[in-house]
Design a protein around this motif. Sequence first.
Motif, PDB file in Angstrom:
ATOM      1  N   ILE A 156       0.868  -1.177   0.000  1.00 23.54           N
ATOM      2  CA  ILE A 156       0.000   0.000   0.000  1.00 23.54           C
ATOM      3  C   ILE A 156       0.906   1.228   0.000  1.00 23.54           C
ATOM      4  O   ILE A 156       1.806   1.344   0.839  1.00 23.54           O
ATOM      5  N   THR A 157       0.669   2.127  -0.947  1.00 25.07           N
ATOM      6  CA  THR A 157       1.555   3.271  -1.151  1.00 25.07           C
ATOM      7  C   THR A 157       0.788   4.581  -1.076  1.00 25.07           C
ATOM      8  O   THR A 157      -0.310   4.699  -1.622  1.00 25.07           O
ATOM      9  N   ILE A 158       1.373   5.567  -0.412  1.00 25.54           N
ATOM     10  CA  ILE A 158       0.920   6.953  -0.513  1.00 25.54           C
ATOM     11  C   ILE A 158       2.130   7.794  -0.894  1.00 25.54           C
ATOM     12  O   ILE A 158       3.217   7.625  -0.322  1.00 25.54           O
ATOM     13  N   ALA A 159       1.969   8.671  -1.884  1.00 24.24           N
ATOM     14  CA  ALA A 159       3.131   9.381  -2.407  1.00 24.24           C
ATOM     15  C   ALA A 159       2.696  10.662  -3.105  1.00 24.24           C
ATOM     16  O   ALA A 159       1.499  10.944  -3.259  1.00 24.24           O
ATOM     17  N   ASN A 160       3.680  11.420  -3.557  1.00 24.47           N
ATOM     18  CA  ASN A 160       3.438  12.642  -4.309  1.00 24.47           C
ATOM     19  C   ASN A 160       4.352  12.684  -5.524  1.00 24.47           C
ATOM     20  O   ASN A 160       5.520  12.320  -5.444  1.00 24.47           O
ATOM     21  N   SER A 161       3.791  13.125  -6.665  1.00 25.96           N
ATOM     22  CA  SER A 161       4.556  13.242  -7.903  1.00 25.96           C
ATOM     23  C   SER A 161       4.902  14.698  -8.186  1.00 25.96           C
ATOM     24  O   SER A 161       4.096  15.595  -7.946  1.00 25.96           O
ATOM     25  N   PHE A 162       6.101  14.906  -8.724  1.00 23.63           N
ATOM     26  CA  PHE A 162       6.574  16.219  -9.146  1.00 23.63           C
ATOM     27  C   PHE A 162       6.849  16.158 -10.644  1.00 23.63           C
ATOM     28  O   PHE A 162       7.668  15.364 -11.094  1.00 23.63           O
ATOM     29  N   THR A 163       6.169  16.994 -11.423  1.00 26.95           N
ATOM     30  CA  THR A 163       6.374  17.012 -12.854  1.00 26.95           C
ATOM     31  C   THR A 163       7.559  17.905 -13.180  1.00 26.95           C
ATOM     32  O   THR A 163       7.532  19.120 -12.943  1.00 26.95           O
ATOM     33  N   ILE A 164       8.623  17.307 -13.750  1.00 29.20           N
ATOM     34  CA  ILE A 164       9.814  18.065 -14.113  1.00 29.20           C
ATOM     35  C   ILE A 164       9.614  18.761 -15.455  1.00 29.20           C
ATOM     36  O   ILE A 164       9.890  19.954 -15.611  1.00 29.20           O
ATOM     37  N   ASN A 165       9.141  18.011 -16.439  1.00 34.81           N
ATOM     38  CA  ASN A 165       8.775  18.566 -17.741  1.00 34.81           C
ATOM     39  C   ASN A 165       7.725  17.636 -18.346  1.00 34.81           C
ATOM     40  O   ASN A 165       7.226  16.740 -17.661  1.00 34.81           O
ATOM     41  N   ILE A 170       9.125  12.812 -11.114  1.00 31.29           N
ATOM     42  CA  ILE A 170       9.760  12.217  -9.944  1.00 31.29           C
ATOM     43  C   ILE A 170       8.710  12.083  -8.858  1.00 31.29           C
ATOM     44  O   ILE A 170       7.869  12.977  -8.674  1.00 31.29           O
ATOM     45  N   ALA A 171       8.722  10.970  -8.125  1.00 29.58           N
ATOM     46  CA  ALA A 171       7.769  10.761  -7.030  1.00 29.58           C
ATOM     47  C   ALA A 171       8.526  10.285  -5.792  1.00 29.58           C
ATOM     48  O   ALA A 171       9.502   9.543  -5.898  1.00 29.58           O
ATOM     49  N   ILE A 172       8.075  10.723  -4.629  1.00 35.27           N
ATOM     50  CA  ILE A 172       8.605  10.247  -3.362  1.00 35.27           C
ATOM     51  C   ILE A 172       7.421   9.863  -2.485  1.00 35.27           C
ATOM     52  O   ILE A 172       6.331  10.423  -2.614  1.00 35.27           O
ATOM     53  N   GLY A 173       7.641   8.869  -1.604  1.00 32.40           N
ATOM     54  CA  GLY A 173       6.532   8.470  -0.763  1.00 32.40           C
ATOM     55  C   GLY A 173       6.866   7.344   0.187  1.00 32.40           C
ATOM     56  O   GLY A 173       8.032   6.983   0.378  1.00 32.40           O
ATOM     57  N   TYR A 174       5.811   6.796   0.765  1.00 33.11           N
ATOM     58  CA  TYR A 174       5.891   5.719   1.745  1.00 33.11           C
ATOM     59  C   TYR A 174       5.161   4.496   1.204  1.00 33.11           C
ATOM     60  O   TYR A 174       4.076   4.607   0.621  1.00 33.11           O
ATOM     61  N   LYS A 175       5.753   3.308   1.409  1.00 25.88           N
ATOM     62  CA  LYS A 175       5.150   2.066   0.948  1.00 25.88           C
ATOM     63  C   LYS A 175       5.185   1.028   2.078  1.00 25.88           C
ATOM     64  O   LYS A 175       6.254   0.668   2.563  1.00 25.88           O
ATOM     65  N   PHE A 176       3.995   0.550   2.486  1.00 23.80           N
ATOM     66  CA  PHE A 176       3.906  -0.589   3.390  1.00 23.80           C
ATOM     67  C   PHE A 176       3.951  -1.841   2.530  1.00 23.80           C
ATOM     68  O   PHE A 176       3.140  -2.012   1.611  1.00 23.80           O
ATOM     69  N   HIS A 177       4.898  -2.749   2.820  1.00 23.94           N
ATOM     70  CA  HIS A 177       5.122  -3.925   1.978  1.00 23.94           C
ATOM     71  C   HIS A 177       5.072  -5.185   2.836  1.00 23.94           C
ATOM     72  O   HIS A 177       5.822  -5.318   3.804  1.00 23.94           O
TER      73      HIS A 177
END
Length: 203
Positions: A156-165, A170-177
């Motif tokens: 289960i993942t919650i994250a945020n994406s950053f549009t470079i172009n 690029i995305a960073i976040g947390y993942k329960f695995h």
Amino acid sequence: MKFKTQAFFCSFIIFFSLLFFQPLKAQSHSFEKKIRWSVWGGYSANSIRFLGKTEQSQTQIFAFGFQKAIKTYSPNKRLWYTADIIPYIQFDYPKRDENNRRVSRSGFGLSPVGFSLSNFISNWYAPYFQTTGGIIYMEDNFPTDQARSLNFTFDITIANSFTINQFAIIAIGYKFHHISNAQTGLENPGLDSNFLFLTFSIQ
């Protein structure tokens, strides 16, 4: 512990509020793209006793991902099909049937079924929620000798994406695995990792 639990649920509520928030900004070119290819990696400093019973594992993962848009709910909200190829995952953990001697086990696998719900608010804020499921084949029975080499996973993942172009995200976040053999071995201790991860995608 109670404070940490309350803080976690508050953060979860805020995240989902933003996920379903209707942005006022116009779409970017990146939202119009419907296929993405990605490479991502993550590190978990410790495992927890939740669904799994194996604690104190440091875990690393490296994977290649694919996403395809399958449904658009509004001008900025979209559901994606996702799949991952995992050429490398490694666990460093105390093996309980060897008096908690620390061992290292690695494996590879595939997560062929997954879905991601994203909300594009701006180029720098596009939260998403994702879940995937798959299999991992370890080099030896894992995490005990009475378990199995073939294991099943979900995350289960919650994250945020950053549009470079218009081509790169690029995305960073947390993942329960979670990984376990689903009661197909003589033992099924399982292991739950808390990954912080970084993803680079092209579209």
